[in-house]
Enzyme design. Structure first.
Site, PDB file in Angstrom:
ATOM      1  N   ARG A  69      85.600  -0.029  29.247  1.00 10.02           N
ATOM      2  CA  ARG A  69      86.263   1.015  29.591  1.00 10.02           C
ATOM      3  C   ARG A  69      85.880   2.030  30.431  1.00 10.02           C
ATOM      4  O   ARG A  69      86.449   2.739  31.252  1.00 10.02           O
ATOM      5  CB  ARG A  69      87.089   1.743  28.351  1.00 10.02           C
ATOM      6  CG  ARG A  69      88.321   1.005  27.763  1.00 10.02           C
ATOM      7  CD  ARG A  69      88.087   1.365  26.290  1.00 10.02           C
ATOM      8  NE  ARG A  69      87.381   0.610  25.543  1.00 10.02           N
ATOM      9  CZ  ARG A  69      87.197   0.786  24.140  1.00 10.02           C
ATOM     10  NH1 ARG A  69      88.276   1.267  23.533  1.00 10.02           N
ATOM     11  NH2 ARG A  69      85.972   0.207  23.582  1.00 10.02           N
ATOM     12  N   GLU A 106      75.441  -1.363  14.290  1.00  8.73           N
ATOM     13  CA  GLU A 106      75.486  -1.076  12.792  1.00  8.73           C
ATOM     14  C   GLU A 106      74.839  -2.383  12.351  1.00  8.73           C
ATOM     15  O   GLU A 106      74.039  -2.396  11.180  1.00  8.73           O
ATOM     16  CB  GLU A 106      76.823  -0.772  12.416  1.00  8.73           C
ATOM     17  CG  GLU A 106      76.995  -0.139  11.184  1.00  8.73           C
ATOM     18  CD  GLU A 106      78.364   0.004  10.537  1.00  8.73           C
ATOM     19  OE1 GLU A 106      79.394   0.106  11.404  1.00  8.73           O
ATOM     20  OE2 GLU A 106      78.415   0.600   9.449  1.00  8.73           O
TER      21      GLU A 106
HETATM   22  P1  AMP Z   1      78.018   4.078  20.178  1.00  5.69           P
HETATM   23  O1  AMP Z   1      76.965   3.041  21.012  1.00  5.69           O
HETATM   24  O2  AMP Z   1      77.878   4.010  18.921  1.00  5.69           O
HETATM   25  O3  AMP Z   1      77.974   5.447  20.985  1.00  5.69           O
HETATM   26  O4  AMP Z   1      79.405   3.339  20.736  1.00  5.69           O
HETATM   27  C1  AMP Z   1      79.873   3.741  21.935  1.00  5.69           C
HETATM   28  C2  AMP Z   1      80.545   2.414  22.610  1.00  5.69           C
HETATM   29  O5  AMP Z   1      81.412   1.995  21.407  1.00  5.69           O
HETATM   30  C3  AMP Z   1      81.635   2.897  23.567  1.00  5.69           C
HETATM   31  O6  AMP Z   1      81.461   2.130  24.883  1.00  5.69           O
HETATM   32  C4  AMP Z   1      83.073   2.791  22.853  1.00  5.69           C
HETATM   33  O7  AMP Z   1      83.979   2.147  23.652  1.00  5.69           O
HETATM   34  C5  AMP Z   1      82.613   1.924  21.696  1.00  5.69           C
HETATM   35  N1  AMP Z   1      83.107   2.762  20.353  1.00  5.69           N
HETATM   36  C6  AMP Z   1      82.435   3.089  19.354  1.00  5.69           C
HETATM   37  N2  AMP Z   1      83.025   3.949  18.487  1.00  5.69           N
HETATM   38  C7  AMP Z   1      84.358   3.697  18.626  1.00  5.69           C
HETATM   39  C8  AMP Z   1      85.634   4.049  18.073  1.00  5.69           C
HETATM   40  N3  AMP Z   1      85.589   4.789  16.895  1.00  5.69           N
HETATM   41  N4  AMP Z   1      86.672   3.906  18.750  1.00  5.69           N
HETATM   42  C9  AMP Z   1      86.695   3.418  20.078  1.00  5.69           C
HETATM   43  N5  AMP Z   1      85.576   2.978  20.839  1.00  5.69           N
HETATM   44  C10 AMP Z   1      84.425   3.162  20.110  1.00  5.69           C
END
Ligand code: AMP
Length: 181
Positions: A69, A106
């Site tokens: 996105r 995770e």
């Molecule tokens: P992180 O690496 O944990 O910060 O996850 C960020 C990436 O995962 C981004 O590119 C988001 O598109 C996706 N993402 C993680 N958690 C969510 C969520 N709760 N809702 C939507 N997209 C998420």
């Protein structure tokens, strides 16, 4: 009220009103933030673009969009700033790779890749993505940008999930989140 505005408060209201939260996607216990309706709304996309572009407080020479996105949003932000866009992609998608960076999820890990020969050393890069959760994705993208000799001018996201402390993993880089949930 007109469909298009340059009032930041009205822009933010429009963005907030077009986000959708979906419980238990993609796995039970995860509240997923869906931007489909926001991206599909012309005035909503324009408002989002204007606000995200504000993350480059001191200017940007290039936008870096994070798969997937972040590509849509990053290209729109790049257009509004009058600069180009670089796509940081998931492993295996790019034919010519400058560098790879793995990060923890995770369960398991993932790898992002930077295309070769597109990021000029010293360039000020504005990173763009939809959601900042644990920060692993954005931190990996920052490492790729900085590893190429460019500078992270800012990390702009539509939504930050502060409980997951993603900002802590981006220490030193300016984070610009339009909304927090
Ligand atoms: P992180 O690496 O944990 O910060 O996850 C960020 C990436 O995962 C981004 O590119 C988001 O598109 C996706 N993402 C993680 N958690 C969510 C969520 N709760 N809702 C939507 N997209 C998420």
């Amino acid at each position: 009220m007109s469909a298009s505005t340059t009032d930041p408060a009205a822009d933010l209201d429009r963005v907030a009103g077009l986000l959708r939260d979906v419980p238990d996607f993609p796995t039970p216990g995860i509240l997923f933030w869906d931007l489909s309706a926001l991206l599909a709304d012309g005035a909503g996309l324009a408002a989002t673009t204007r606000l995200l572009a504000g993350g480059a407080e001191h200017g940007a020479d290039v936008v870096v969009g994070i798969e997937a996105r972040g590509f849509l949003l990053g290209a729109a932000v790049a257009q509004s700033l009058g600069v180009g866009v670089v796509a940081v992609r998931k492993q295996g998608k790019l034919p010519v790779v400058a560098a790879s960076q793995s990060y923890d999820l995770e369960y398991g890990s993932a790898t992002l890749e930077l295309p070769a020969d597109v990021l000029r050393p010293g360039a000020r890069a504005l990173l763009v993505d939809d959601v900042l959760a644990t920060g692993g994705t954005a931190a990996a993208a920052c490492a790729l940008v900085e590893g190429a000799g460019a500078r992270v001018a800012g990390v702009s996201v539509v939504l930050e999930l502060p409980a997951l402390r993603g900002r802590d993993r981006l220490a030193g880089r300016p984070v610009h989140a339009l909304l927090a949930k």
